[in-house]
Design a protein around this motif. Structure first.
Motif, PDB file in Angstrom:
ATOM      1  N   ALA A 393     -65.997  56.942 -51.381  1.00 43.89           N
ATOM      2  CA  ALA A 393     -66.963  56.768 -52.467  1.00 43.89           C
ATOM      3  C   ALA A 393     -68.393  56.799 -51.916  1.00 43.89           C
ATOM      4  O   ALA A 393     -69.251  57.528 -52.427  1.00 43.89           O
ATOM      5  N   TYR A 401     -63.804  59.271 -62.494  1.00 45.47           N
ATOM      6  CA  TYR A 401     -62.484  59.185 -63.128  1.00 45.47           C
ATOM      7  C   TYR A 401     -62.654  59.124 -64.641  1.00 45.47           C
ATOM      8  O   TYR A 401     -63.219  58.168 -65.176  1.00 45.47           O
ATOM      9  N   GLY A 402     -62.168  60.128 -65.332  1.00 39.35           N
ATOM     10  CA  GLY A 402     -62.239  60.154 -66.797  1.00 39.35           C
ATOM     11  C   GLY A 402     -63.636  60.523 -67.258  1.00 39.35           C
ATOM     12  O   GLY A 402     -64.605  60.420 -66.503  1.00 39.35           O
ATOM     13  N   ALA A 403     -63.721  60.991 -68.484  1.00 47.71           N
ATOM     14  CA  ALA A 403     -65.028  61.428 -69.003  1.00 47.71           C
ATOM     15  C   ALA A 403     -65.769  60.247 -69.601  1.00 47.71           C
ATOM     16  O   ALA A 403     -65.199  59.194 -69.814  1.00 47.71           O
TER      17      ALA A 403
ATOM     18  N   VAL B  62     -61.984  50.166 -62.694  1.00 49.62           N
ATOM     19  CA  VAL B  62     -60.762  50.935 -62.461  1.00 49.62           C
ATOM     20  C   VAL B  62     -60.126  50.465 -61.148  1.00 49.62           C
ATOM     21  O   VAL B  62     -59.062  49.868 -61.140  1.00 49.62           O
ATOM     22  N   ASP B  63     -60.807  50.702 -60.052  1.00 48.61           N
ATOM     23  CA  ASP B  63     -60.309  50.271 -58.743  1.00 48.61           C
ATOM     24  C   ASP B  63     -61.458  50.444 -57.754  1.00 48.61           C
ATOM     25  O   ASP B  63     -62.422  51.164 -58.038  1.00 48.61           O
ATOM     26  N   VAL B  64     -61.328  49.802 -56.616  1.00 48.42           N
ATOM     27  CA  VAL B  64     -62.372  49.870 -55.590  1.00 48.42           C
ATOM     28  C   VAL B  64     -62.731  51.332 -55.276  1.00 48.42           C
ATOM     29  O   VAL B  64     -61.850  52.145 -55.020  1.00 48.42           O
ATOM     30  N   GLY B  65     -64.000  51.641 -55.338  1.00 48.48           N
ATOM     31  CA  GLY B  65     -64.464  52.973 -54.949  1.00 48.48           C
ATOM     32  C   GLY B  65     -64.374  54.030 -56.036  1.00 48.48           C
ATOM     33  O   GLY B  65     -64.844  55.140 -55.849  1.00 48.48           O
ATOM     34  N   ILE B  66     -63.760  53.678 -57.166  1.00 50.41           N
ATOM     35  CA  ILE B  66     -63.570  54.664 -58.243  1.00 50.41           C
ATOM     36  C   ILE B  66     -64.732  54.565 -59.236  1.00 50.41           C
ATOM     37  O   ILE B  66     -65.030  53.499 -59.763  1.00 50.41           O
ATOM     38  N   THR B  67     -65.354  55.698 -59.494  1.00 45.80           N
ATOM     39  CA  THR B  67     -66.448  55.768 -60.460  1.00 45.80           C
ATOM     40  C   THR B  67     -65.871  55.997 -61.853  1.00 45.80           C
ATOM     41  O   THR B  67     -65.238  57.030 -62.086  1.00 45.80           O
ATOM     42  N   PRO B  68     -66.060  55.056 -62.786  1.00 49.71           N
ATOM     43  CA  PRO B  68     -65.439  55.217 -64.106  1.00 49.71           C
ATOM     44  C   PRO B  68     -66.280  56.094 -65.034  1.00 49.71           C
ATOM     45  O   PRO B  68     -67.501  55.974 -65.060  1.00 49.71           O
ATOM     46  N   GLY B  69     -65.627  56.965 -65.782  1.00 51.91           N
ATOM     47  CA  GLY B  69     -66.277  57.572 -66.926  1.00 51.91           C
ATOM     48  C   GLY B  69     -66.422  56.530 -68.034  1.00 51.91           C
ATOM     49  O   GLY B  69     -65.917  55.412 -67.921  1.00 51.91           O
ATOM     50  N   PRO B  72     -62.720  55.265 -69.489  1.00 54.41           N
ATOM     51  CA  PRO B  72     -62.040  54.234 -68.690  1.00 54.41           C
ATOM     52  C   PRO B  72     -62.844  52.934 -68.595  1.00 54.41           C
ATOM     53  O   PRO B  72     -62.259  51.846 -68.649  1.00 54.41           O
ATOM     54  N   LEU B  83     -55.832  52.892 -66.060  1.00 58.66           N
ATOM     55  CA  LEU B  83     -54.943  53.837 -65.378  1.00 58.66           C
ATOM     56  C   LEU B  83     -53.657  54.044 -66.178  1.00 58.66           C
ATOM     57  O   LEU B  83     -52.920  54.990 -65.944  1.00 58.66           O
ATOM     58  N   SER B 339     -71.514  51.011 -63.302  1.00 58.61           N
ATOM     59  CA  SER B 339     -72.860  51.011 -62.742  1.00 58.61           C
ATOM     60  C   SER B 339     -73.462  52.403 -62.871  1.00 58.61           C
ATOM     61  O   SER B 339     -72.742  53.407 -62.835  1.00 58.61           O
ATOM     62  N   HIS B 347     -73.296  57.808 -62.910  1.00 57.31           N
ATOM     63  CA  HIS B 347     -72.318  56.718 -62.801  1.00 57.31           C
ATOM     64  C   HIS B 347     -71.988  56.478 -61.332  1.00 57.31           C
ATOM     65  O   HIS B 347     -72.021  57.407 -60.532  1.00 57.31           O
ATOM     66  N   TRP B 349     -69.466  53.838 -58.425  1.00 56.38           N
ATOM     67  CA  TRP B 349     -68.284  53.008 -58.192  1.00 56.38           C
ATOM     68  C   TRP B 349     -68.623  51.536 -58.009  1.00 56.38           C
ATOM     69  O   TRP B 349     -67.716  50.713 -57.907  1.00 56.38           O
ATOM     70  N   HIS B 350     -69.886  51.201 -57.954  1.00 60.14           N
ATOM     71  CA  HIS B 350     -70.241  49.814 -57.642  1.00 60.14           C
ATOM     72  C   HIS B 350     -69.770  48.868 -58.760  1.00 60.14           C
ATOM     73  O   HIS B 350     -69.867  49.191 -59.948  1.00 60.14           O
ATOM     74  N   ASP B 351     -69.313  47.685 -58.352  1.00 55.77           N
ATOM     75  CA  ASP B 351     -68.845  46.706 -59.326  1.00 55.77           C
ATOM     76  C   ASP B 351     -69.993  46.284 -60.251  1.00 55.77           C
ATOM     77  O   ASP B 351     -71.165  46.404 -59.916  1.00 55.77           O
TER      78      ASP B 351
END
Lengths: 403, 403
Positions: A393, A401-403, B62-69, B72, B83, B339, B347, B349-351
């Protein structure tokens, strides 16, 4: 494939960013009388400066309270759930003596032993013969035995009475019980296949052992051998395919080079000293974008129960750090594969301090790199296996992930 | 139904308590040169006062390191594991233009295109015709085409050459391949059913496209259309049924109203400005007991890479907060759906920082609402999808588990 792994795989893209994972083996510690752990006691001006600009946290490699071996600790660091993926003891021992175990090969841990009359195993360790003597026996065997029925045989010497043998050929199967009576004074227990598929492997193993006994007939006390832990290399998806990275391992100890090769890393020459190890990063800088750099001595001094020498190794690493920093990595993680507190003189279950530097690190505002600052860090407690995704990351290698 | 969700469902009871979930889109940030994030830089006397009386933490959507749209991120905030539950791209685009997609409806993303002789697709985007012109074409089509074989057809204009169409009728099925040759200079590729069940939908879609081409025959360059991403509204259990609450969405942007309606929230008019949005909470205060209030502009300014304007939006929200506080909600959560650090202009991945106020909040003793105080907060790191249950708990709407 497991869900986090397949999620990361589906989001991974390639770019030019370079990541360094600097593993100080057994880094985590427990405080001495003055309340400072080995890492906190060490004078580490560079790591402290980095800590101020980094995300900090504590890694749990397997689960709360679980002390990881080197295999699970590293699998976790490389992004694999160590409870789902495992590396057999035979394989680990083989990697530890620098053995190459290719796809389809079977390796085993060998003991030289003393065989008495009528095949009774008198001493399972042949009087713990010295390592040098054992190496001579291994050489004699390798000169005499090259293959058994088209299956190639390769010996690797180990410590004292121990050695490793790798069988390479078609149709081998690891599902064979140990060729070892386990107790002394009993007759030899020969290898037994656990199923029909392993029948040929059983025959080759037993033929091999008989040939070893024949070759060693005039030796004493090592006039025979036992074999345990038959295992093949595990089928682990490679890091390069999973995450579209080009990973290289730089490690001065064979076991860690072996662990890295199991997950598909290239292994390059890292020399023998700490200086040579850090120098090697620059040597291969242009060829890879993920660098696993393994420092063994933090663990060794911890295992010795030597607090101050473990401190000194950490200080040596800090002094050598400019060799990595001057290369300007985009992401730098500094951590361990487990804790080895000097007070325990062995691996422990304590979480492992983590420093993660990148231009996008959310700063913890810490003044130093240590267990206490990491416990207050903004990453908090994290599963070790999530670190790989977090590094991806920070190197902007993951799509949304996802739109 | 998934286990936490069914657990909460089994424990949920009704009461008079009122909850507010104030979502500042893309709230989380990364520090600038002075070490302060957008939220930390903003002068927010009210949120800081609330922080002192609140539980604080960081949400992982979503999960550590994952950038959410946005999909999600919001599913997680609404209590659904993002998920396990997903919202297709076609649906999200439809929601973005304000389309209503009811149960059993199929929506699709449309492109106006230029069709040459013999049905060759010359330009898949009809020269990216201006939005206003595209809107006129949409109106002409809607006037001409109301239904195809008993299936109702509703058009929604989008940006430039884009539009959305919703098919409403019996027995429709989303399992139809895109009606789009993907490359220019190729003949039209018509919709193809992926299975027998989707055969009628295939026929309706292709009849629809032919009718569009007929109506647009004299137009240029937009004399045809392509359709992609056929999808029906996902079957998501409604919040009201799950938790015995009466939820309402107040949002100035259609996508967020759409996301909320997918999880069964009522959607009421929230006006267009920030002032109108906050005012609307009071307007509907007596009618609901769960208020999802969505502020878009924190994300927009973050996406622009404009640190100081994102700061200003956060300050605006703080100034408007009395409109909510004066209503005396029993539980107030302030957070983001992901974030959007200005430094990344997108967007990340930061919490996400979370403030949860209730009379039963265990105070963190923080002096302000910010990423650093949240990292030190008593909630710690939490999966975003757990927030909904925590809000229910603080509103005393959950029975004890077990005797």
């Amino acid at each position: 494939m497991h869900s986090r792994m397949s999620l990361l795989h589906s989001l991974a893209t390639d770019n030019e960013k370079k990541m360094v994972l600097l593993v100080m083996d057994g880094l985590g510690g427990v405080q001495g009388a003055d309340g400072l752990t080995e890492l906190e006691k060490a004078q580490t001006p560079l790591m402290d400066r980095l800590a101020a600009e980094s995300e900090l946290g504590l890694l749990s490699m397997v689960d709360v309270g679980i002390t990881p071996g080197s295999g699970p600790g590293h699998l976790s660091l490389f992004g694999y759930d160590p409870l789902s993926w495992s590396i057999g003891r035979g394989i680990l021992e083989a990697l530890g003596v620098g053995a190459h175990v290719g796809a389809g090969d079977i390796c085993a841990r060998g003991n030289f032993c003393t065989v008495g009359s009528e095949g009774i195993i008198v001493d399972r360790r042949a009087g713990r013969i010295p390592t040098e003597e054992s190496a001579k026996v291994v050489k004699k065997l390798q000169d005499a035995i090259r293959s058994i029925d088209d299956v190639q045989v390769t010996f690797y010497p180990g410590l004292e009475h121990r050695f490793v043998v790798v069988f390479s050929g078609e149709g081998l199967c690891e599902e064979v019980n140990d060729a070892d009576p386990q107790k002394e004074g009993l007759p030899m227990r020969w290898a037994v296949a656990q199923n029909e598929k392993a029948r040929r492997t059983e025959e080759i193993i037993n033929a091999f052992i008989k040939e070893v006994w024949d070759v060693l007939n005039d030796e004493h006390p090592a006039n025979g051998c036992l074999l345990r832990g038959f295992s093949s290399a595990p089928h682990i998806p490679s890091l390069g395919e999973l995450y579209k990275i080009k990973p290289v391992a730089l490690a001065t100890y064979p076991m860690y080079r072996g662990l890295a090769s199991l997950v598909g890393m290239d292994v390059r020459d890292a020399g023998e000293t700490l200086e040579q190890l850090f120098h090697a990063v620059g040597t291969y800088w242009d060829d890879y974008n993920f660098f696993y750099v393994h420092v063994k001595y933090t663990d060794s001094r911890g295992e010795d129960g030597n607090f101050s020498e473990k401190v000194r190794v950490i200080e040596d690493v800090d002094r050598l750090l400019p060799k990595i920093l001057d290369l300007r990595p985009d992401v730098l993680a500094i951590t361990g594969d487990h804790s080895t507190p000097a007070i325990l003189a062995g691996h422990s279950w304590h979480d492992v301090p983590l420093l993660l530097w990148s231009p996008y690190a959310r700063r913890s505002g810490a003044a130093e790199f240590g267990e206490k600052s990491c416990a207050q860090g903004n990453i908090g407690h994290m599963q070790g296996e999530k670190l790989m995704g977090l590094m991806l990351a920070h190197s902007l290698k993951l799509n949304k992930y996802g739109a």
